[in-house]
Scaffold this motif. Structure first.
Motif, PDB file in Angstrom:
ATOM      1  N   PRO A   1       0.806  -1.240   0.000  1.00  0.00           N
ATOM      2  CA  PRO A   1       0.000   0.000   0.000  1.00  0.00           C
ATOM      3  C   PRO A   1       0.829   1.275   0.000  1.00  0.00           C
ATOM      4  O   PRO A   1       0.328   2.337  -0.372  1.00  0.00           O
ATOM      5  CB  PRO A   1      -0.845  -0.125   1.274  1.00  0.00           C
ATOM      6  N   HIS A   2       2.091   1.188   0.392  1.00  0.00           N
ATOM      7  CA  HIS A   2       2.933   2.388   0.426  1.00  0.00           C
ATOM      8  C   HIS A   2       3.668   2.614  -0.897  1.00  0.00           C
ATOM      9  O   HIS A   2       4.170   3.699  -1.145  1.00  0.00           O
ATOM     10  CB  HIS A   2       3.917   2.311   1.588  1.00  0.00           C
ATOM     11  N   LEU A   3       3.699   1.578  -1.732  1.00  0.00           N
ATOM     12  CA  LEU A   3       4.348   1.698  -3.037  1.00  0.00           C
ATOM     13  C   LEU A   3       3.339   1.914  -4.161  1.00  0.00           C
ATOM     14  O   LEU A   3       3.621   2.632  -5.121  1.00  0.00           O
ATOM     15  CB  LEU A   3       5.176   0.435  -3.344  1.00  0.00           C
ATOM     16  N   PHE A   4       2.183   1.266  -4.019  1.00  0.00           N
ATOM     17  CA  PHE A   4       1.197   1.279  -5.101  1.00  0.00           C
ATOM     18  C   PHE A   4      -0.114   1.892  -4.649  1.00  0.00           C
ATOM     19  O   PHE A   4      -0.518   1.761  -3.492  1.00  0.00           O
ATOM     20  CB  PHE A   4       0.911  -0.158  -5.575  1.00  0.00           C
ATOM     21  N   ASN A   5      -0.775   2.558  -5.609  1.00  0.00           N
ATOM     22  CA  ASN A   5      -2.167   2.971  -5.447  1.00  0.00           C
ATOM     23  C   ASN A   5      -2.928   2.188  -6.515  1.00  0.00           C
ATOM     24  O   ASN A   5      -2.899   2.556  -7.678  1.00  0.00           O
ATOM     25  CB  ASN A   5      -2.294   4.476  -5.648  1.00  0.00           C
TER      26      ASN A   5
ATOM     27  N   VAL B   1       6.721   7.708  -5.380  1.00  0.00           N
ATOM     28  CA  VAL B   1       7.612   6.543  -5.291  1.00  0.00           C
ATOM     29  C   VAL B   1       8.372   6.411  -6.606  1.00  0.00           C
ATOM     30  O   VAL B   1       7.768   6.277  -7.671  1.00  0.00           O
ATOM     31  CB  VAL B   1       6.812   5.259  -5.000  1.00  0.00           C
ATOM     32  N   ASN B   2       9.682   6.469  -6.517  1.00  0.00           N
ATOM     33  CA  ASN B   2      10.541   6.370  -7.691  1.00  0.00           C
ATOM     34  C   ASN B   2      11.373   5.097  -7.595  1.00  0.00           C
ATOM     35  O   ASN B   2      11.859   4.761  -6.520  1.00  0.00           O
ATOM     36  CB  ASN B   2      11.484   7.572  -7.767  1.00  0.00           C
ATOM     37  N   ILE B   3      11.509   4.431  -8.731  1.00  0.00           N
ATOM     38  CA  ILE B   3      12.351   3.233  -8.779  1.00  0.00           C
ATOM     39  C   ILE B   3      13.539   3.548  -9.689  1.00  0.00           C
ATOM     40  O   ILE B   3      13.355   3.962 -10.844  1.00  0.00           O
ATOM     41  CB  ILE B   3      11.587   2.013  -9.340  1.00  0.00           C
ATOM     42  N   TYR B   4      14.722   3.333  -9.152  1.00  0.00           N
ATOM     43  CA  TYR B   4      15.941   3.595  -9.915  1.00  0.00           C
ATOM     44  C   TYR B   4      16.680   2.292 -10.199  1.00  0.00           C
ATOM     45  O   TYR B   4      16.744   1.401  -9.348  1.00  0.00           O
ATOM     46  CB  TYR B   4      16.876   4.543  -9.137  1.00  0.00           C
ATOM     47  N   ILE B   5      17.220   2.205 -11.417  1.00  0.00           N
ATOM     48  CA  ILE B   5      18.211   1.175 -11.749  1.00  0.00           C
ATOM     49  C   ILE B   5      19.524   1.922 -11.855  1.00  0.00           C
ATOM     50  O   ILE B   5      19.716   2.708 -12.781  1.00  0.00           O
ATOM     51  CB  ILE B   5      17.911   0.487 -13.093  1.00  0.00           C
TER      52      ILE B   5
END
Lengths: 90, 144
Positions: free
Chosen positions: A43-47, A55-59
């Protein structure tokens, strides 16, 4: 196996582990595996099915929003990181 | 949750928030967590990156700021325990916007700044988002 670095406030939901190894061919697969291993993260990453806007995802140094989003393919030795964008207002 | 903040660090936050007025200002809280007590060891001001015309009611920092301060906290044996920002001309109470962009287990310190002849910090409160994201609960802020 790719590993995802967890931001400090969310480590309460990963048994205080800072880094979690995940399975998956894409970022979306990896995040699904992460939230299957640690459901309280979801619930804290997705709505719904969408990543929350802060929420940012980095490679490495790359934001997946500037790659192919959740469909971005990942390699076995990729270092992923979840990085929130702090924001506030009144 | 108890939040312990040194008087001098509080004064630094107040000075930054007054300087940012009438816009919002903010930064990170570095410290330690022991049971239900967060002790703030340092505050790090971060420039507001929101569009200039919206800064009177919005504050944002970049993911790079987060990554840098999280790494710095680790290197200093501290934890990134929260963040602070101001609410110019409005109460030190989290907004819906705050809640939508918040994380649990992270202390939110809000300073209300009002123009009482000159910009002045009139209230500082600390908050914690519930794990179900439904609302913030007030923490007990202790100034030492």
């Amino acid at each position: 196996m790719p590993a995802i670095r967890i931001p400090t406030p969310l480590r309460a939901y990963t048994g205080n582990q800072a880094q979690i190894s995940v399975h998956g061919a894409t970022i979306g697969d990896a995040l699904n595996d992460l939230t299957t291993q640690h459901p309280e993260l979801r619930p804290h990453l997705f709505n719904g099915a969408e990543l929350r806007s802060f929420v940012n995802i980095y490679i490495g140094e790359e934001d997946i929003r500037f790659l192919n989003g959740l469909e971005t393919e990942i390699e076995e030795d990729d270092a992923l990181r979840i990085i929130p964008s702090i924001a506030g207002g009144n | 949750m108890n939040v312990v903040l040194d008087h001098q660090l509080q004064q630094r936050i107040f000075a930054e928030m007054v300087e940012a007025y009438p816009n919002e200002g903010g930064g990170f809280l570095l410290g330690t967590l022991d049971g239900d007590t967060v002790s703030i060891a340092d505050v790090v001001h971060i420039s507001n990156t929101f569009e200039a015309e919206e800064q009177y009611h919005r504050y944002a920092m970049t993911p790079q700021d987060w990554a840098r301060l999280e790494d710095e906290a680790d290197a200093r044996g501290l934890t990134l325990v929260g963040y602070y920002h101001s609410h110019p001309n409005s109460p030190a109470i989290p907004s819906v916007y705050d809640r939508d962009h918040a994380l649990p287990n992270f202390t939110y310190i809000i300073t209300s700044v009002q123009n009482t002849g000159q910009p002045s910090p009139v209230e500082m409160r600390a908050w914690l988002l519930r794990a179900d994201r439904s609302q913030f609960d007030a923490s007990t802020l202790k100034i030492t």
